[in-house]
Scaffold this active site. Structure first.
Site, PDB file in Angstrom:
ATOM      1  N   ASP A  22      -4.640   5.762  11.420  1.00  0.00           N
ATOM      2  CA  ASP A  22      -3.668   5.329  10.422  1.00  0.00           C
ATOM      3  C   ASP A  22      -2.428   6.201  10.580  1.00  0.00           C
ATOM      4  OD1 ASP A  22      -2.120   4.656   8.273  1.00  0.00           O
ATOM      5  OD2 ASP A  22      -3.660   4.982   6.749  1.00  0.00           O
ATOM      6  N   HIS A  39       0.293   5.171   6.607  1.00  0.00           N
ATOM      7  CA  HIS A  39       0.177   5.804   5.296  1.00  0.00           C
ATOM      8  C   HIS A  39       0.230   7.321   5.440  1.00  0.00           C
ATOM      9  CE1 HIS A  39      -1.817   1.815   4.999  1.00  0.00           C
ATOM     10  NE2 HIS A  39      -1.067   1.746   3.905  1.00  0.00           N
ATOM     11  N   SER A  94       0.809  -1.220   0.000  1.00  0.00           N
ATOM     12  CA  SER A  94       0.000   0.000   0.000  1.00  0.00           C
ATOM     13  C   SER A  94       0.843   1.272   0.000  1.00  0.00           C
ATOM     14  CB  SER A  94      -0.941   0.005   1.207  1.00  0.00           C
ATOM     15  OG  SER A  94      -0.218  -0.166   2.411  1.00  0.00           O
TER      16      SER A  94
END
Length: 439
Positions: free
Chosen positions: A407, A410, A157
């Protein structure tokens, strides 16, 4: 009555010399100046370098043309690349090239602006290397260099994060068309830029080598086969001109590792009768197999390919992932405030070592070029750039919750990950000029 001098009516020679001397000097002075102008003297060279430890940095331009071959000195200076590894984040009033509403390719969980993040100060920083300058991203230059070529991002990702950042910056001058999508969460996608006949794709492969990902219905660990690349992406290698590899975080999960038909060992596999071997050596083997396979398939047959390895991107969890303050920072770290150490440093070290080892073997693969895109430290210093609770829309609309998923891995888009693509473009510009000189 005075005494008369016998020389009263005569001019003494010494007196005459004194009268004429100023006029002679006035006449000689401009002549001396003219000679100095036409024939300047050579100055002695100082034995001391006034700028110790400073290397000449030449920034190539993608539009440069060379009417003659450069001298050895010029070529040596040109080959010294800018070191973007070390530096600091400084304020930048210009901000990003795009915003969360102007680009339709951002994954929902990284679109921090549209999800209600109000502290937008994280958008106004730029990376300033210690000994050189990092130019602002030039979308037109990127597209011009990549004209008629295919660029593929391969990995997890984080590869997707970097890809979507690039697409958003390029879309400010040329809109891409999504021409292919497949797999869960659109893990395999391809865009086309009609203006320059460029394809940009993303290929999900969190290990680069062949792997079986853990699932809810099967074993709770991954299986990695370190001798073979993942053909889900490698099967398309013949159509790729440049590959950006980006992996890392999936190697932290429980896994069993295979070499040939034998089990090499495992990482965090209680209950299984396998030797614990950690993941650093395995991480290096995955890159070794991948770079070797790319070089052999493409680098030796006259079909050139360029490979970029984006180094490990650290996370910034402070405590539990489901606490409101899991990554609460709103400013970058200052120099010395956060050190690159432990797992982050080791993951980066493994990648850089494998890239350098691959470079050492490029003589037998003349069509193969590889470079490490060293973003680990500059990313480590940006704890403010993650979505945090804004991976979900307006997480505090009904008040601050005790538990909220965060998160801290990311990156918000726009955000620090845009800098990765600034550096990517500088590598491409250098490679492009090297190719021009070889024609």
């Amino acid at each position: 009555m005075g005494i008369s001098s016998p020389f009263k009516d005569q001019t003494h020679p010494y007196t005459l010399f004194k009268k004429l001397l100023p006029y002679a000097l006035y006449a000689l002075f401009p002549i001396a100046l003219l000679r100095l102008y036409l024939h300047p003297p050579s100055l002695p060279q100082s034995p001391i370098d006034p700028l110790p430890n400073v290397n000449p940095i030449i920034f190539p331009s993608s539009s440069s043309s060379f009417s003659s071959s450069p001298s050895h000195e010029e070529e040596s200076a040109y080959e010294i690349p800018c070191d973007y590894t070390n530096g600091k984040w400084v304020r930048d009033k210009l901000g990003p090239l795009y915003n969360g509403t102007s680009c339709g390719t951002i994954k929902d969980g990284q679109n921090c602006i549209s999800h209600g993040r109000s502290d937008l100060g994280y958008l106004y920083w730029r990376w300033k290397p210690d000994k050189c300058q990092l130019p602002r991203f030039e979308p037109k230059t990127f597209l011009q260099i990549l004209r008629n070529k295919n660029l593929a991002f391969v990995g997890d990702s984080m590869a997707r994060n970097q890809l979507e950042s690039l697409l958003c910056m390029l879309a400010t001058v040329s809109t891409p068309d999504l021409v292919y999508r497949d797999g869960e969460d659109n893990k395999f996608r391809r865009w086309h830029f009609p203006s320059h006949n460029i394809s940009v794709s993303i290929h999900w492969s969190p290990f680069l080598v062949r792997g079986i990902e853990k699932s809810n219905s099967g074993p709770n660990y991954n299986k990695l086969y370190l001798d073979y690349v993942d053909e889900r992406w490698a099967g398309d290698m013949d159509r790729m001109d440049m590959i950006v590899l980006s992996i890392g975080h999936w190697f932290l999960h429980p896994a069993v590792f295979y070499e040939g038909d034998s089990v090499l060992g495992c990482h965090y596999c209680p209950g299984l009768n396998h030797t614990e071997v950690g993941f650093y050596e395995v991480f290096g083997k995955a890159f070794r197999t991948t770079l070797k396979t790319i070089a052999e398939r493409r680098g030796a047959n006259g079909n050139p390919i360029d490979v970029i390895v984006t180094t490990f991107s650290p996370s910034h969890f402070e405590g539990d992932w489901d606490k409101a303050g899991a990554c609460p920072k709103t400013r970058p770290f200052k120099e010395g405030e956060k050190l690159l150490e432990g797992m982050d440093a080791d993951m980066r070290r493994v990648e850089v070592e494998e890239v350098e080892a691959a470079k050492a073997n490029t003589e037998q693969f003349p069509g193969f070029r590889v470079e490490a895109l060293d973003v680990t430290k500059l990313s480590l210093m940006r704890p403010d750039g993650h979505p945090g609770p804004y991976m979900h829309p307006f997480p505090f609309a009904n008040g601050v919750k005790d538990r909220v998923q965060n998160d801290c891995v990311h990156w918000c888009l726009p955000g620090p990950v845009d800098t990765w693509n600034q550096i990517l473009l500088e590598v491409m510009k250098r490679w492009d000029d090297q190719s021009r000189r070889q024609v």
